[in-house]
Design an enzyme around this catalytic site. Structure first.
Site, PDB file in Angstrom:
ATOM      1  N   GLU A 125       8.123  -2.225  -6.496  1.00 37.95           N
ATOM      2  CA  GLU A 125       8.962  -1.234  -5.799  1.00 37.95           C
ATOM      3  C   GLU A 125       8.088  -0.462  -4.817  1.00 37.95           C
ATOM      4  OE1 GLU A 125      11.041   1.193  -8.626  1.00 37.95           O
ATOM      5  OE2 GLU A 125      12.066  -0.558  -9.488  1.00 37.95           O
ATOM      6  N   PRO A 126       8.712   0.303  -3.919  1.00 38.75           N
ATOM      7  CA  PRO A 126       7.898   1.071  -2.968  1.00 38.75           C
ATOM      8  C   PRO A 126       6.871   1.961  -3.673  1.00 38.75           C
ATOM      9  CG  PRO A 126      10.192   1.091  -2.287  1.00 38.75           C
ATOM     10  CD  PRO A 126      10.151   0.393  -3.619  1.00 38.75           C
ATOM     11  N   GLY A 129       3.512  -0.936  -7.997  1.00 46.51           N
ATOM     12  CA  GLY A 129       3.108  -2.333  -7.888  1.00 46.51           C
ATOM     13  C   GLY A 129       2.291  -2.690  -9.107  1.00 46.51           C
ATOM     14  N   THR A 158       9.525 -12.240  -2.725  1.00 47.30           N
ATOM     15  CA  THR A 158       9.458 -13.602  -2.167  1.00 47.30           C
ATOM     16  C   THR A 158      10.744 -14.382  -2.465  1.00 47.30           C
ATOM     17  OG1 THR A 158       7.058 -13.578  -2.532  1.00 47.30           O
ATOM     18  CG2 THR A 158       8.078 -15.731  -2.206  1.00 47.30           C
ATOM     19  N   GLU A 370       0.812 -11.152  -7.515  1.00 42.57           N
ATOM     20  CA  GLU A 370       0.847 -11.497  -8.946  1.00 42.57           C
ATOM     21  C   GLU A 370      -0.373 -10.904  -9.675  1.00 42.57           C
ATOM     22  OE1 GLU A 370       2.623 -15.104 -10.225  1.00 42.57           O
ATOM     23  OE2 GLU A 370       3.623 -15.423  -8.307  1.00 42.57           O
ATOM     24  N   THR A 372      -3.495  -7.877  -8.570  1.00 46.07           N
ATOM     25  CA  THR A 372      -4.649  -7.823  -7.652  1.00 46.07           C
ATOM     26  C   THR A 372      -5.942  -8.244  -8.381  1.00 46.07           C
ATOM     27  OG1 THR A 372      -5.138  -5.540  -8.257  1.00 46.07           O
ATOM     28  CG2 THR A 372      -3.609  -5.856  -6.412  1.00 46.07           C
ATOM     29  N   SER A 373      -6.995  -8.433  -7.602  1.00 46.71           N
ATOM     30  CA  SER A 373      -8.297  -8.773  -8.206  1.00 46.71           C
ATOM     31  C   SER A 373      -8.730  -7.683  -9.176  1.00 46.71           C
ATOM     32  CB  SER A 373      -9.361  -8.935  -7.112  1.00 46.71           C
ATOM     33  OG  SER A 373      -9.129 -10.108  -6.383  1.00 46.71           O
TER      34      SER A 373
HETATM   35  C1  LIG Z   1       3.698 -11.309   0.587  1.00 47.25           C
HETATM   36  C2  LIG Z   1       3.951 -10.698  -0.741  1.00 47.25           C
HETATM   37  C3  LIG Z   1       4.821 -11.291  -1.640  1.00 47.25           C
HETATM   38  C4  LIG Z   1       5.093 -10.674  -2.875  1.00 47.25           C
HETATM   39  N1  LIG Z   1       6.041 -11.219  -3.713  1.00 47.25           N
HETATM   40  C5  LIG Z   1       6.459 -10.502  -4.794  1.00 47.25           C
HETATM   41  C6  LIG Z   1       7.570 -10.930  -5.579  1.00 47.25           C
HETATM   42  O1  LIG Z   1       8.147 -11.994  -5.348  1.00 47.25           O
HETATM   43  N2  LIG Z   1       7.985 -10.151  -6.602  1.00 47.25           N
HETATM   44  C7  LIG Z   1       7.379  -8.958  -6.897  1.00 47.25           C
HETATM   45  O2  LIG Z   1       7.835  -8.278  -7.839  1.00 47.25           O
HETATM   46  N3  LIG Z   1       6.308  -8.524  -6.201  1.00 47.25           N
HETATM   47  C8  LIG Z   1       5.845  -9.261  -5.153  1.00 47.25           C
HETATM   48  N4  LIG Z   1       4.782  -8.827  -4.392  1.00 47.25           N
HETATM   49  C9  LIG Z   1       4.130  -7.576  -4.770  1.00 47.25           C
HETATM   50  C10 LIG Z   1       2.715  -7.761  -5.298  1.00 47.25           C
HETATM   51  O3  LIG Z   1       2.743  -8.333  -6.582  1.00 47.25           O
HETATM   52  C11 LIG Z   1       2.070  -6.361  -5.244  1.00 47.25           C
HETATM   53  O4  LIG Z   1       1.839  -6.065  -3.878  1.00 47.25           O
HETATM   54  C12 LIG Z   1       0.799  -6.295  -6.044  1.00 47.25           C
HETATM   55  O5  LIG Z   1       1.064  -6.402  -7.424  1.00 47.25           O
HETATM   56  C13 LIG Z   1       0.042  -4.966  -5.794  1.00 47.25           C
HETATM   57  O6  LIG Z   1       0.885  -3.875  -5.889  1.00 47.25           O
HETATM   58  P1  LIG Z   1       0.912  -2.785  -4.712  1.00 47.25           P
HETATM   59  O7  LIG Z   1       1.102  -3.511  -3.430  1.00 47.25           O
HETATM   60  O8  LIG Z   1       1.912  -1.750  -5.059  1.00 47.25           O
HETATM   61  O9  LIG Z   1      -0.522  -2.148  -4.704  1.00 47.25           O
HETATM   62  P2  LIG Z   1      -1.037  -0.954  -5.661  1.00 47.25           P
HETATM   63  O10 LIG Z   1      -0.698  -1.241  -7.055  1.00 47.25           O
HETATM   64  O11 LIG Z   1      -0.593   0.336  -5.066  1.00 47.25           O
HETATM   65  O12 LIG Z   1      -2.613  -1.101  -5.474  1.00 47.25           O
HETATM   66  C14 LIG Z   1      -3.325  -0.606  -4.352  1.00 47.25           C
HETATM   67  C15 LIG Z   1      -4.808  -0.823  -4.619  1.00 47.25           C
HETATM   68  O13 LIG Z   1      -5.212  -0.056  -5.759  1.00 47.25           O
HETATM   69  C16 LIG Z   1      -5.748  -0.908  -6.760  1.00 47.25           C
HETATM   70  N5  LIG Z   1      -5.345  -0.413  -8.074  1.00 47.25           N
HETATM   71  C17 LIG Z   1      -4.106  -0.054  -8.474  1.00 47.25           C
HETATM   72  N6  LIG Z   1      -4.129   0.340  -9.756  1.00 47.25           N
HETATM   73  C18 LIG Z   1      -5.403   0.200 -10.183  1.00 47.25           C
HETATM   74  C19 LIG Z   1      -6.080   0.424 -11.416  1.00 47.25           C
HETATM   75  N7  LIG Z   1      -5.430   0.868 -12.499  1.00 47.25           N
HETATM   76  N8  LIG Z   1      -7.425   0.190 -11.478  1.00 47.25           N
HETATM   77  C20 LIG Z   1      -8.097  -0.282 -10.391  1.00 47.25           C
HETATM   78  N9  LIG Z   1      -7.509  -0.510  -9.203  1.00 47.25           N
HETATM   79  C21 LIG Z   1      -6.184  -0.287  -9.098  1.00 47.25           C
HETATM   80  C22 LIG Z   1      -5.155  -2.276  -6.483  1.00 47.25           C
HETATM   81  O14 LIG Z   1      -5.938  -3.308  -7.061  1.00 47.25           O
HETATM   82  C23 LIG Z   1      -5.139  -2.290  -4.963  1.00 47.25           C
HETATM   83  O15 LIG Z   1      -6.413  -2.613  -4.476  1.00 47.25           O
HETATM   84  C24 LIG Z   1       4.449  -9.466  -3.201  1.00 47.25           C
HETATM   85  C25 LIG Z   1       3.527  -8.896  -2.314  1.00 47.25           C
HETATM   86  C26 LIG Z   1       3.297  -9.477  -1.089  1.00 47.25           C
HETATM   87  C27 LIG Z   1       2.362  -8.771  -0.127  1.00 47.25           C
END
Ligand SMILES: Cc1cc2nc3c(=O)[nH]c(=O)nc-3n(C[C@H](O)[C@H](O)[C@H](O)COP(=O)(O)OP(=O)(O)OC[C@H]3O[C@@H](n4cnc5c(N)ncnc54)[C@H](O)[C@@H]3O)c2cc1C
Length: 389
Positions: A125-126, A129, A158, A370, A372-373
């Site tokens: 969601e916005p 993540g 997606t 799915e 992040t690193s």
């Molecule tokens: C092209 C694309 C397709 C996608 N498809 C789907 C889909 O089909 N369905 C779906 O549900 N989602 C989908 N996503 C979402 C994707 O899974 C999320 O973008 C991802 O999980 C990261 O969430 P966020 O973007 O909110 O980043 P955030 O969670 O806000 O993270 C921002 C940064 O902070 C870091 N961070 C956050 N929390 C922590 C922590 N506790 N400790 C250390 N570091 C942290 C992250 O690693 C990242 O570097 C898609 C995203 C993209 C860009």
């Protein structure tokens, strides 16, 4: 890691398809941000969406390793096409197959398994993540109408807005648990539900061919029987769906690394430099290409080892750790591989007329989607007994 002769034969089938039906068009599709419905349906006809589905729903009852082979081979030609299959099966079909009732499976699976329609998975969601537990989308059961009323929004979803998208499985709060935390459930929202709006597609850095939209739900009503799995188990369901998805993303990353390797070996043998010798005679070019071969082999070993654990019915903790390790290594290696490949191609690597530029733009998302690193490192650290958060 050596795969069986059957897997290698299947690899050749998918490779031939990808080279004949996908490769000639990808540059134009990418430039036009075009989602190629006919090509995706052709993948369906080849049986790619049904690899792991039971025969009763039109699938081949095959193993997860075969699905990874297909994703790797498509990803070697184009990452967007690879993710379309990965998300279509892993995020679209699998939640219904794993958690659906017989009636839900009979209703939704045949078209999805045939690759004639697509399902999406709406968790992000916005405002949430990585912190998936803090989703805000709500579903309230209107008992008088026997319907769920869904309100909220989803982001970056997606396969959610193509003309072949038939439904989205949405993670929503359906109440509060006794410990005060949100009760999260999975609700299937068909694409034609009034109040369900697919917002315009994103303008993305890469994955131009893949279909990605924000979604909004404004009093979107679906029948009560669209609850997927047990009420309140949505969070656990989504987490287990993501474990499998991470192995499949690793396969996609291996395809990216292999593409970089193949393109570089060919180019370094043709492009000449001072003394009219191929650039590949220079260690400064040949050594980074040798590193690509190491990345491809190591990435493939980790990916197919994790896939073999899944196929062998390994325990949850072992599988989760193997999936995170494979995803972390291969996604970071893929980003490095595209940087190496672009460098080997010199100025041409910066031009869209060569595929390395597209792979360079496409690779970055592998480190984000799915999980992040950083999330993978948290999970791996926890598997070591560290209290990482
Ligand atoms: C092209 C694309 C397709 C996608 N498809 C789907 C889909 O089909 N369905 C779906 O549900 N989602 C989908 N996503 C979402 C994707 O899974 C999320 O973008 C991802 O999980 C990261 O969430 P966020 O973007 O909110 O980043 P955030 O969670 O806000 O993270 C921002 C940064 O902070 C870091 N961070 C956050 N929390 C922590 C922590 N506790 N400790 C250390 N570091 C942290 C992250 O690693 C990242 O570097 C898609 C995203 C993209 C860009």
């Amino acid at each position: 890691m050596t795969l069986s002769p059957e897997h290698e034969s299947f690899r050749r089938t998918v490779r031939e398809f990808a080279e004949a039906e996908i490769a000639p068009h990808v540059a134009a599709w990418d430039r036009d941000h075009h989602f190629p419905v006919d090509a995706v349906r052709a993948m369906g006809k080849l049986g790619l969406f049904g690899i792991t589905a039971p025969e009763e729903y039109g699938g081949a009852d095959g193993d997860f390793t075969s699905l990874c082979v297909a994703i790797e081979e498509l990803g070697r030609i184009d990452q967007s096409i690879g993710i379309t299959l990965e998300a279509g099966v892993g995020l679209g079909i699998n939640p219904i197959l794993t958690f659906g009732t017989d009636e839900q499976k009979e209703r939704w699976l045949p078209d999805l398994v045939a690759g004639q329609s697509l399902a999406a998975f709406g968790l992000t969601e916005p405002g949430s993540g990585s912190d998936a537990g803090s989703i805000r989308t709500k579903a309230v059961l209107d008992e008088s109408a026997d319907e769920w009323v869904v309100n909220g929004s989803k982001q970056f979803i997606t396969n959610s807005g193509s003309e072949m998208t038939s439904l989205v499985t949405v993670a929503a709060r359906t109440g509060s648990r006794e410990d005060g935390r949100a009760e999260v459930s999975a609700i299937v929202v068909p694409a034609d539900t009034p109040g369900f709006v697919v917002e315009p597609a994103y303008d993305k850095l890469g994955w131009h061919i893949s279909d990605t939209h924000p979604l909004s739900f404004d009093d979107a009503r679906v029948p009560a029987d669209h609850l997927l799995g047990e009420r309140g188990r949505g969070y656990a369901q989504f987490l287990s769906t993501l474990d499998d998805g991470r192995i499949a993303i690793a396969a996609l990353a291996v395809g990216c690394i292999q593409a970089c390797l193949d393109l570089c070996v060919e180019y370094a043998g043709e492009r000449t430099t001072v003394g009219d010798v191929p650039i590949g005679t220079k260690q400064g070019v040949a050594f980074p290409i040798a590193d690509l071969a190491v990345m491809a082999e190591a990435g493939r070993a980790l990916t197919y080892q994790a896939a073999a654990l899944k196929d062998g019915g390994a325990g949850h903790a072992e599988l989760k750790r193997a999936a995170s390790i494979a995803k972390l290594y291969t996604s970071e290696a893929a980003v490095s591989a595209t940087r190496v490949a672009t460098q080997v191609f010199g100025g041409y690597g910066f031009m869209e007329e060569y595929p390395v530029a597209r792979f360079y733009r496409d690779a970055k998302i592998l480190e984000i989607g799915e999980g992040t690193s950083e999330v993978q490192r948290i999970l791996i650290a926890r598997s070591l007994g560290l209290p990482a958060e």
